[in-house]
Design a protein around this motif. Sequence first.
Motif, mmCIF file in Angstrom:
data_model
loop_
_atom_site.group_PDB
_atom_site.id
_atom_site.type_symbol
_atom_site.label_atom_id
_atom_site.label_comp_id
_atom_site.label_asym_id
_atom_site.label_seq_id
_atom_site.Cartn_x
_atom_site.Cartn_y
_atom_site.Cartn_z
ATOM 1 N N ARG A 1 0.849 -1.186 0.000
ATOM 2 C CA ARG A 1 0.000 0.000 0.000
ATOM 3 C C ARG A 1 0.886 1.237 0.000
ATOM 4 N NH1 ARG A 1 -4.287 2.261 4.626
ATOM 5 N NH2 ARG A 1 -4.644 4.251 3.536
ATOM 6 N N ILE A 2 0.716 2.080 -1.022
ATOM 7 C CA ILE A 2 1.488 3.313 -1.142
ATOM 8 C C ILE A 2 0.785 4.402 -0.345
ATOM 9 C CG2 ILE A 2 2.549 4.973 -2.700
ATOM 10 C CD1 ILE A 2 3.528 2.071 -3.045
ATOM 11 N N PRO B 1 -0.790 15.506 -0.477
ATOM 12 C CA PRO B 1 -1.179 14.999 -1.791
ATOM 13 C C PRO B 1 -0.088 14.217 -2.504
ATOM 14 C CG PRO B 1 -0.538 17.287 -1.990
ATOM 15 C CD PRO B 1 -0.395 16.935 -0.519
ATOM 16 N N TYR B 2 1.040 13.959 -1.832
ATOM 17 C CA TYR B 2 2.203 13.404 -2.510
ATOM 18 C C TYR B 2 2.462 11.946 -2.119
ATOM 19 C CZ TYR B 2 2.878 18.369 -3.320
ATOM 20 O OH TYR B 2 2.679 19.681 -3.668
ATOM 21 N N SER B 3 3.042 11.195 -3.037
ATOM 22 C CA SER B 3 3.296 9.772 -2.838
ATOM 23 C C SER B 3 4.513 9.546 -1.950
ATOM 24 C CB SER B 3 3.545 9.092 -4.190
ATOM 25 O OG SER B 3 2.448 9.266 -5.067
ATOM 26 N N ASN B 4 4.452 8.455 -1.180
ATOM 27 C CA ASN B 4 5.577 8.066 -0.340
ATOM 28 C C ASN B 4 5.883 6.592 -0.609
ATOM 29 O OD1 ASN B 4 7.577 8.004 1.612
ATOM 30 N ND2 ASN B 4 6.126 7.635 3.289
ATOM 31 N N PRO B 5 6.449 6.279 -1.780
ATOM 32 C CA PRO B 5 6.653 4.880 -2.153
ATOM 33 C C PRO B 5 7.784 4.193 -1.410
ATOM 34 C CG PRO B 5 7.632 6.302 -3.805
ATOM 35 C CD PRO B 5 6.922 7.200 -2.824
ATOM 36 N N THR B 6 8.617 4.929 -0.705
ATOM 37 C CA THR B 6 9.777 4.324 -0.043
ATOM 38 C C THR B 6 9.396 3.597 1.240
ATOM 39 O OG1 THR B 6 10.254 6.380 1.156
ATOM 40 C CG2 THR B 6 11.326 6.058 -0.988
ATOM 41 N N GLU B 7 8.212 3.852 1.783
ATOM 42 C CA GLU B 7 7.786 3.210 3.021
ATOM 43 C C GLU B 7 6.385 2.626 2.864
ATOM 44 O OE1 GLU B 7 8.160 6.032 6.161
ATOM 45 O OE2 GLU B 7 10.309 6.299 5.891
ATOM 46 N N ALA C 1 -6.564 8.551 -0.320
ATOM 47 C CA ALA C 1 -6.908 7.268 -0.922
ATOM 48 C C ALA C 1 -6.095 6.116 -0.336
ATOM 49 C CB ALA C 1 -6.690 7.328 -2.428
ATOM 50 N N ILE C 2 -6.706 4.932 -0.390
ATOM 51 C CA ILE C 2 -5.990 3.678 -0.173
ATOM 52 C C ILE C 2 -5.456 3.252 -1.531
ATOM 53 C CG2 ILE C 2 -6.222 1.249 0.469
ATOM 54 C CD1 ILE C 2 -8.514 2.144 2.346
ATOM 55 N N ILE C 3 -4.132 3.172 -1.683
ATOM 56 C CA ILE C 3 -3.503 2.914 -2.976
ATOM 57 C C ILE C 3 -2.750 1.595 -2.902
ATOM 58 C CG2 ILE C 3 -1.871 3.754 -4.711
ATOM 59 C CD1 ILE C 3 -2.354 6.593 -3.533
ATOM 60 N N LEU C 4 -3.086 0.675 -3.808
ATOM 61 C CA LEU C 4 -2.433 -0.626 -3.856
ATOM 62 C C LEU C 4 -1.579 -0.731 -5.106
ATOM 63 C CD1 LEU C 4 -5.423 -2.955 -2.876
ATOM 64 C CD2 LEU C 4 -3.880 -1.649 -1.377
ATOM 65 N N ALA D 1 0.924 10.341 -8.054
ATOM 66 C CA ALA D 1 1.344 11.707 -7.754
ATOM 67 C C ALA D 1 2.848 11.783 -7.526
ATOM 68 C CB ALA D 1 0.609 12.201 -6.508
ATOM 69 N N ASP D 2 3.369 12.986 -7.666
ATOM 70 C CA ASP D 2 4.780 13.238 -7.339
ATOM 71 C C ASP D 2 5.102 12.800 -5.917
ATOM 72 O OD1 ASP D 2 5.674 14.299 -9.708
ATOM 73 O OD2 ASP D 2 5.777 16.372 -9.012
ATOM 74 N N THR D 3 6.353 12.468 -5.699
ATOM 75 C CA THR D 3 6.836 12.231 -4.341
ATOM 76 C C THR D 3 7.147 13.568 -3.665
ATOM 77 O OG1 THR D 3 9.092 12.014 -5.179
ATOM 78 C CG2 THR D 3 7.809 9.989 -4.943
ATOM 79 N N VAL D 4 7.260 13.525 -2.347
ATOM 80 C CA VAL D 4 7.563 14.737 -1.585
ATOM 81 C C VAL D 4 8.884 15.351 -2.026
ATOM 82 C CG1 VAL D 4 8.053 15.626 0.731
ATOM 83 C CG2 VAL D 4 6.203 13.997 0.396
ATOM 84 N N ASP D 5 9.848 14.499 -2.373
ATOM 85 C CA ASP D 5 11.174 14.988 -2.757
ATOM 86 C C ASP D 5 11.361 15.030 -4.271
ATOM 87 O OD1 ASP D 5 11.179 12.285 -3.196
ATOM 88 O OD2 ASP D 5 13.083 11.888 -2.176
ATOM 89 N N ALA D 6 10.285 15.157 -5.029
ATOM 90 C CA ALA D 6 10.372 15.178 -6.494
ATOM 91 C C ALA D 6 11.265 16.322 -6.967
ATOM 92 C CB ALA D 6 8.981 15.333 -7.096
ATOM 93 N N THR D 7 12.063 16.037 -7.984
ATOM 94 C CA THR D 7 12.937 17.069 -8.552
ATOM 95 C C THR D 7 12.182 18.045 -9.430
ATOM 96 O OG1 THR D 7 13.457 15.786 -10.554
ATOM 97 C CG2 THR D 7 14.825 15.396 -8.597
ATOM 98 N N GLY D 8 10.999 17.636 -9.912
ATOM 99 C CA GLY D 8 10.241 18.460 -10.836
ATOM 100 C C GLY D 8 10.536 18.168 -12.287
#
Length: 293
Positions: A172-173, A178-184, A205-208, A260-267
Motif C-alpha cells: 500500500r502506497i 497529496p504526494y506519494s511516499n513509495p519508499t515506506e 486514498a488507499i492505494i495498492l 502523484a509526485d513524491t515529496v522529494d520530487a525534482t520536478g
Amino acid sequence: MTVRLENENLIVEIHEHGAELQSVRRKDMQLEYIWQGNPKYWGRHAPVLFPIVGRLKDNQYTYQDNTYYLNQHGFARDLNFIVISRTRNSVTFELQDSPLTKSLYPFSFLFQIRYELDNTDRLKIKYYVHNPSKQEIYFQVGGHPAFNAPMEAKAKFTDYYVNVDPVKEYDRIKLIGPYSNPTEPEKFNAHIPLRLRYDDYKEDAIILALEKEPTSLILSRLYESHGVTMHLENADYVGIWTPYGKEAPFVCLEPWWGLADTVDATGNLTEKFAINSLAGHASFSGDWNLTFF
C-alpha cells in the motif's frame, strides 16, 4: 453531446466532455450505479486522468529547461473529445494535442478512449495513447469512477465491502498530503474484505501496487445485493477513495497507470515517479472493465 449505449439490462451514458462515464442504469428497477455528481460532496462522475495522475509538486514540472504548470490529474477531464466511431453498443472518443494542450504539456499525442457494452452486462474500457512524433513523450493515465454506496434503499455506506482478488498481501502506497511516499509502503491484507468506513480515508486514498497483474475488485454488500466488479488487466495501481469528513454516499475505485509526485520530487518530468514513456510512433494501451450485477 451524450452517447448512449444499451443492452437488454443496462443503459450507459457517456459525455463527450472529458469522455466521462456519467450513468449506468439497470432497466428493471431503475437502479443507478454511478455517482451523480452532487457538488456538496464531489461534482464529478468518473473523470479520466491524463497526462498525469494525482498532483505535481507545486503544480508544475520542468522539461528541457522550460517550466509548465498543470493542475491535479491533468487536462483531459476538462476538454471535449470527438467521437470517431460509434455503434449501438460501443463508442470511441479521441483527443489530440492542440495549442492549448501544448502550453501545458509540450508533446504531440493522440489519446483515445473506447467503451463497449456486451451482453453480459460488462462495460469494457480501453485507454489508447499514441505518440505520432519522433520525440519520446512522457505521460500518466487513469480512471476515477465513483459508484453509489449505497446503491439500494435501506442500505448505508458502511454496509458495503471491497474484495480484492488475487487474495494476498499488497504493498500500500501511502500519501503525505497529496504526494506519494513509495519508499515506506505498508502491507494491505486482501484476505480480509475492506469494509467501507469513512475514517479510513483521513489520509486520502488507499492505494495498492498491482504491478500490472490482472486484478479484480468487487464492491457490494455481503448478501444478495447489487454491486460492481472492476477487473484491471494491466494497471500499475488502484486507488480506493471517498472524500474524508463529508460522509459522502459514494466510493471511487480508480485504475491508474501513474501516481502523484513524491515529496522529494525534482520536478523534472523525465524523472517523475511512476511516469510512462513512449518512443517515437509507439503506442500504449490500458485495459479494464466493469461488470454490473
